[in-house]
Design a protein around this motif. Sequence first.
Motif, PDB file in Angstrom:
ATOM      1  N   GLU A  79       0.844  -1.215   0.000  1.00 56.21           N
ATOM      2  CA  GLU A  79       0.000   0.000   0.000  1.00 56.21           C
ATOM      3  C   GLU A  79       0.880   1.266   0.000  1.00 56.21           C
ATOM      4  O   GLU A  79       0.617   2.224  -0.727  1.00 56.21           O
ATOM      5  N   GLU A  83       1.475   4.526  -2.850  1.00 59.68           N
ATOM      6  CA  GLU A  83       1.434   5.962  -2.555  1.00 59.68           C
ATOM      7  C   GLU A  83       2.752   6.644  -2.929  1.00 59.68           C
ATOM      8  O   GLU A  83       2.765   7.767  -3.440  1.00 59.68           O
ATOM      9  N   ASN A  91      -1.608  13.893  -3.281  1.00 56.19           N
ATOM     10  CA  ASN A  91      -2.154  13.709  -1.930  1.00 56.19           C
ATOM     11  C   ASN A  91      -0.994  13.701  -0.942  1.00 56.19           C
ATOM     12  O   ASN A  91      -0.430  12.636  -0.648  1.00 56.19           O
ATOM     13  N   GLN A  93      -0.828  14.262   2.281  1.00 55.48           N
ATOM     14  CA  GLN A  93      -1.037  13.567   3.541  1.00 55.48           C
ATOM     15  C   GLN A  93      -0.934  12.061   3.352  1.00 55.48           C
ATOM     16  O   GLN A  93      -0.347  11.348   4.169  1.00 55.48           O
ATOM     17  N   GLY A  94      -1.523  11.574   2.255  1.00 54.82           N
ATOM     18  CA  GLY A  94      -1.423  10.143   1.964  1.00 54.82           C
ATOM     19  C   GLY A  94       0.017   9.726   1.739  1.00 54.82           C
ATOM     20  O   GLY A  94       0.444   8.646   2.192  1.00 54.82           O
ATOM     21  N   ASP A  97       1.759   9.737   5.099  1.00 53.23           N
ATOM     22  CA  ASP A  97       1.329   8.568   5.876  1.00 53.23           C
ATOM     23  C   ASP A  97       2.047   7.321   5.386  1.00 53.23           C
ATOM     24  O   ASP A  97       2.431   6.449   6.189  1.00 53.23           O
TER      25      ASP A  97
END
Length: 634
Positions: A79, A83, A91, A93-94, A97
């Motif tokens: 995952e 990203e 994105n 923030q993604g 994270d």
Amino acid sequence: METLAQRAALLRESLQKSQSVTDAVVSILGSFDSRLSALDAAMRPIQVRTHAVRTAHENIDRTLRSADVILTQFDRTREAEREIQKGPHENLQGFLDAVDRLRSIERFFSSNRSYRSSDGVLNHVNALLSKALVKMEDEFQKQLTQRSKPIEPDRLFDCLPSTLRPSSESHPEGGKNQSHSENQQNSEAAVYSPPALIEPRFIPFLAKLAQQLVQAGCQQQCSEIYSEARASALESSLKSLGVEKLSKDEVQKMPWEILESKIGNWIHFMRIAVKLLFAAERQLCDQVFECSQSLRDKCFAQITRNSLATLLSFGEAIAMSKRSPEKLFVLLDMYEIMCELQADIDTIFVGESCSQMRESALSLTKCLAQTAQKTFSDFEEAVEKDATKNIHIDGTVHPLTSYVINYVKFLFDYQSTLKQLFQEFKGEDGTGSELATVTMSIMQALQNNLDAKAKQYKDPALMHIFLMNNIHYIVKSVRRSEAKDLLGDDWIQRHRRIVQQNANHYRRIAWSKVLQCLSGQGLTSSGGSGQVGSEGGNSSGASRAAVKERFRSFNVLFEEIYQKQCGWSVPDTELRESLRLAVAEILLPAYRSFLKRFGPLIENSKAPGKYVKHTPEQVELLLANLFEGKQERT
């Protein structure tokens, strides 16, 4: 006894039966013990097998849980990788994270190196983190480059208080039409609004990227990217404003007219740079590098170092240039703005990284103060030694006098600045005594020079007119300025007496010969009283020829003085009228008396108008033309 014997026999029988029962129970229990031992021996293998089964089950559960955790880490890695591949732009923030997840995964496998797949996973995770760092650096640089634009001058002017905004593009120095003291009050009460260097909505984005880069140990790269982008924008903003990079040699070779204008601009540029641009840069650094105090100080120092050095270099060139009186006021202006900005500089340029910059600013302030003090001394000496020979033939106020008085008036516009200067560098107590001493010294130097210049006049009467005009101009100017309170009433009264003394000397020297013509002495047989302006008496015993000669002499001397003194100048209206009245007070009574006593001798002679040319009224009218600074005909 028999009964007791029967009872004893029964008791004995009972005890025997109890013993038999006890023996039987002991025998039974002994058989149970042996049976239980046999049973325990039989159950022991079963218990061992059961414990082994339980342990196997626990190992299986533990392995399954570990496998689940590892599989979860693999899922999280996939995952996060997706990203990272997308990058931070879509994105943030993604993306961040995902970086956090990768760091968590990296910590997990680093602490569980016993897993066979740990090394492979760690290599993959570290590769992803390196890739993420590159993408974050690129995004950080891209965003800073896109968002770091120069601030246009008009936008900076809008951030200034209204009283300090420029009135036109050709005069960037704010408040040009106001007095120095008004500008000073305005600057002290002014509220500044530093501009937003980057749109506020993008600052959290940059701060998160900076925090990740710092946590990854990329402080150096992060600092270089940020400092380069912001320093370029800051220098471009100052260049658009009009700040030039001039060498000290270029500054010192500039004509004064050009240099004076540039100094005025520099004062305005310093105020804008410190209170707006540098303050905004400090605020932005604090927001972007909230995660690291040392890094924000370091970046701010790198961003502003060259810009501040350019500004201070110009000031240093002025402070070290050849001293001249006209530079004193710009030196005081420059000293004043540096004093005004010192607190801001100490607040904005905080930290060890900025210590050299704070010291440079303070050094310039001290250098300007020292140069101003030396210019003071130079001016006083120049005034006393001024050797200009171009005195005015009409005895009017000398240009040096008006220059020095205007100079002193301007000094008093800088009273608070001068008191601060004297207090800081000469131990002045703030009462203004040092300024009073300096002012009195300048005034005395001027008076000494005027005394020397007065001696260039060949006519003693005109010499006293010259001194009277100049000292009166000084006294009147002082009375109308703030110098009055500093110099005091005693100084003013003493110099007013000097004005009156020169007026008296003029009157005595200029009119003594005329008044002698109007004396009766030597005209009468009795000798007469001979007193000027004496009333009564008659022309008994006077020689008509002698009287005619006196009238003739009077006419010649009066017309000569009239022609000459009409060309003399007493520019002050009040003083001019006062001097005319003083002349009339001694001349008209004497002339009336002489005409009354000896006029009849002339009236009965041939062509009396040849000798009595003027009536007293006509003389009075002619006196009203004196000291106009133009030639008149009688």
